[in-house]
Design a protein around this motif. Sequence first.
Motif: not given
Length: 96
Positions: A35-39, A84-96
Amino acid sequence: MSGNNDNTCAEIYVSGRVQGVYFRGFTQKVASGLGLVGYAQNLPDGRVKVIAQGEKALISELLDNLRIGPELSNVEDVGIKWIYPSDEFTEFFIKR
């Protein structure tokens, strides 16, 4: 993360044989399952950068998994910096 005060964010750098071995996909699968978000992102120097945001206990669980890595990887080091946490992530994704 509805009003969870335990919400934090980690900037993680994983070194070793971590590119071309399904490391980002592995990270995405584990992080999403927690349930984590980020990349996860490959870096030009051969490391993988991971931004993981959520409950600290769940980030610690992700870290335990990253230290092992997928089958073909060879993790040499996992560095972590709490940011510091940000509000920009809604899911965990692979960043190219």
